[in-house]
Design a protein around this motif. Structure first.
Motif, PDB file in Angstrom:
ATOM      1  N   ALA A  22      31.054   5.619 -40.350  1.00  0.00           N
ATOM      2  CA  ALA A  22      31.341   5.806 -40.337  1.00  0.00           C
ATOM      3  C   ALA A  22      32.530   6.140 -38.941  1.00  0.00           C
ATOM      4  N   ARG A  23      33.182   7.344 -38.229  1.00  0.00           N
ATOM      5  CA  ARG A  23      33.389   6.898 -36.853  1.00  0.00           C
ATOM      6  C   ARG A  23      32.470   6.572 -35.185  1.00  0.00           C
ATOM      7  N   SER A  40      32.741   7.506 -32.591  1.00  0.00           N
ATOM      8  CA  SER A  40      32.786   8.353 -32.047  1.00  0.00           C
ATOM      9  C   SER A  40      30.691   9.391 -32.240  1.00  0.00           C
ATOM     10  N   SER A  41      30.773   9.112 -33.266  1.00  0.00           N
ATOM     11  CA  SER A  41      29.508   9.606 -34.120  1.00  0.00           C
ATOM     12  C   SER A  41      28.250   9.132 -33.474  1.00  0.00           C
ATOM     13  N   SER A  50      27.239  17.263 -41.640  1.00  0.00           N
ATOM     14  CA  SER A  50      28.052  18.318 -40.792  1.00  0.00           C
ATOM     15  C   SER A  50      28.058  19.274 -41.265  1.00  0.00           C
ATOM     16  N   THR A  81      34.051  13.424 -41.777  1.00  0.00           N
ATOM     17  CA  THR A  81      34.022  12.286 -41.576  1.00  0.00           C
ATOM     18  C   THR A  81      32.440  11.937 -40.551  1.00  0.00           C
ATOM     19  N   ASP A  82      32.353  13.143 -39.115  1.00  0.00           N
ATOM     20  CA  ASP A  82      31.765  12.544 -37.850  1.00  0.00           C
ATOM     21  C   ASP A  82      30.715  14.232 -37.850  1.00  0.00           C
ATOM     22  N   ALA A 125      30.110  15.414 -34.582  1.00  0.00           N
ATOM     23  CA  ALA A 125      31.120  15.835 -33.662  1.00  0.00           C
ATOM     24  C   ALA A 125      31.218  17.093 -33.106  1.00  0.00           C
TER      25      ALA A 125
END
Length: 394
Positions: free
Chosen positions: A264-265, A267-268, A305, A356-357, A360
């Motif tokens: 995963a990205r 930042s998550s 999400s 993807t996050d 976010a």
């Protein structure tokens, strides 16, 4: 992270000015689209040999599509005020197989199967009453409200997602044969014919593939009814009472699948995501882990999400939600929180989910307050845990 926030009011869905000057149809989605859409016009003019790809619909129309003349979908410079109930069948019989086979390299036999599934789903949606159509579409409103065509109501876009995006079209998409750009072109083109079918159908029946969900999953249906009401009203909080029903059971071993994981990205704060077909009726290891945790930890929060990340299969989505609510768990998405006694929805605007996050969109808490905001803040604090695994369907 900067999240794309679209200040599109959804309290007035179905009450916006008529597209292209045509009257709004009483179809439960507030939109009757002209069949002479931009995509069709570009398909007619397409002469190059590029494969469909990318995110810009203007660049998607391309290779070897069959000729589409005015007679194909009864298209002309002016649309009749009366909806055409046969438009969706013509789309599935002629346009869709050609787009899949010639533009996306899907085998002809599979293209015919996909088109047949789309038509079956469209007719099942049309057979439902207005409220039931919106309840079935509500889980996919969040991901589709900013989709094309721009003239379509958000409800019609959500219904198109249920009928087309969540169909057997997912199979070649999972294989990488039909990419995001191809899906965008197909769903955009399909919205017009679907709006005609929905506007012309009586919408008073409860049969078809969607008809039994309310009876089989009463808790999930009640929650989605509350979500539907908030989408109509513009967000906030809606209390509801869970119906008395038998306790659901976990899926059995023969209903499980071992799905691959993907990074995963960063930042998550979540290190892995499980990737699987969105319409697979089986339950992968991440979703099963969430259900088992919910069974032993009351108040457990399952963060995704959007609800489509649980599943694009409406039966499976309702089944998972039924189990989670029966265990007093909560489901948190970019814009809503579904609990066993209330549903909460971001007010005034929706934030586009980032598949993807998963967390976010939660950093933007405009339009969110009270229990909903506190739940998000707890989720964001826990996101730093390296042990977390989130579910992600394709």
């Amino acid at each position: 992270m900067t999240c794309r926030m679209l200040p599109v009011p959804y309290s007035g869905c179905g009450r916006s000015p008529p597209p292209h000057g045509f009257p709004i149809a009483i179809d439960g989605f507030g939109c009757l689209l002209p069949l002479s859409c931009v995509i069709l016009q570009k398909l007619q003019r397409a002469t190059d040999n590029q494969r469909i790809g990318g995110d810009d619909v203007n660049l998607l129309i391309m290779r070897g599509c069959p000729p589409l003349h005015a007679s194909t979908l009864k298209i002309g410079s002016h649309m009749s005020l009366k909806p055409d109930p046969d438009a969706m069948r013509q789309f599935c019989d002629k346009a869709l197989p050609g787009m899949l086979t010639e533009a996306c390299d899907v085998p002809a036999e599979e293209s015919a199967t996909i088109a047949g599934d789309v038509l079956q789903r469209a007719e099942a949606m049309a057979a439902l009453g207005r409220t039931a159509r919106q309840v079935i579409s509500a889980p996919f409103f969040e991901e589709s409200f900013d989709h094309d065509p721009a003239d379509a109501s958000p409800w019609l876009k959500a219904a198109t997602t249920v009928v087309v995006r969540n169909s057997a079209l997912e199979v070649p998409h999972t294989r990488g044969v039909v990419n995001v750009g191809g899906i965008k072109a197909i769903t955009t083109f399909a919205a017009g014919p679907l709006s005609h079918l929905l506007a012309s159908a009586p919408g008073r029946l409860d049969g078809g593939m969607f008809g039994g969900l309310a009876a089989r999953y009463p808790r999930a249906w009640s929650a989605l009814e509350a979500l539907r009401g908030l989408l109509v009203d513009g967000g906030g909080r809606a209390s509801y009472r869970l119906p008395v029903a038998a306790s659901p059971e976990l899926p059995t071993d023969d209903e499980l699948v071992d799905a691959p994981t993907a990074a995963a990205r960063a930042s998550s704060g979540f290190l892995r995501q499980v990737v699987c077909s969105g319409i697979d009726p089986r339950f992968d290891q991440a979703l099963m882990a969430a259900l088992r945790t919910a069974e032993t930890e009351p108040g457990f929060v399952f963060a995704v999400s959007a609800l489509s990340r649980i599943s694009r299969n409406s039966e499976k989505l309702c089944r998972a939600l039924e189990f989670l609510l029966a265990c007093d768990a909560r489901v948190l998405t970019t814009n809503c929180l579904i609990a066993a006694d209330a549903v909460y929805l971001r007010r005034s605007h929706l934030v586009r989910p980032d598949s993807t996050d998963p967390v976010a969109g939660l950093t933007d808490q405009n339009g969110i307050s009270g229990v909903h905001r506190k739940t998000i803040q707890t989720c964001l604090r826990q996101a730093a845990s390296p042990a977390r695994v989130l579910h992600r369907s394709s």
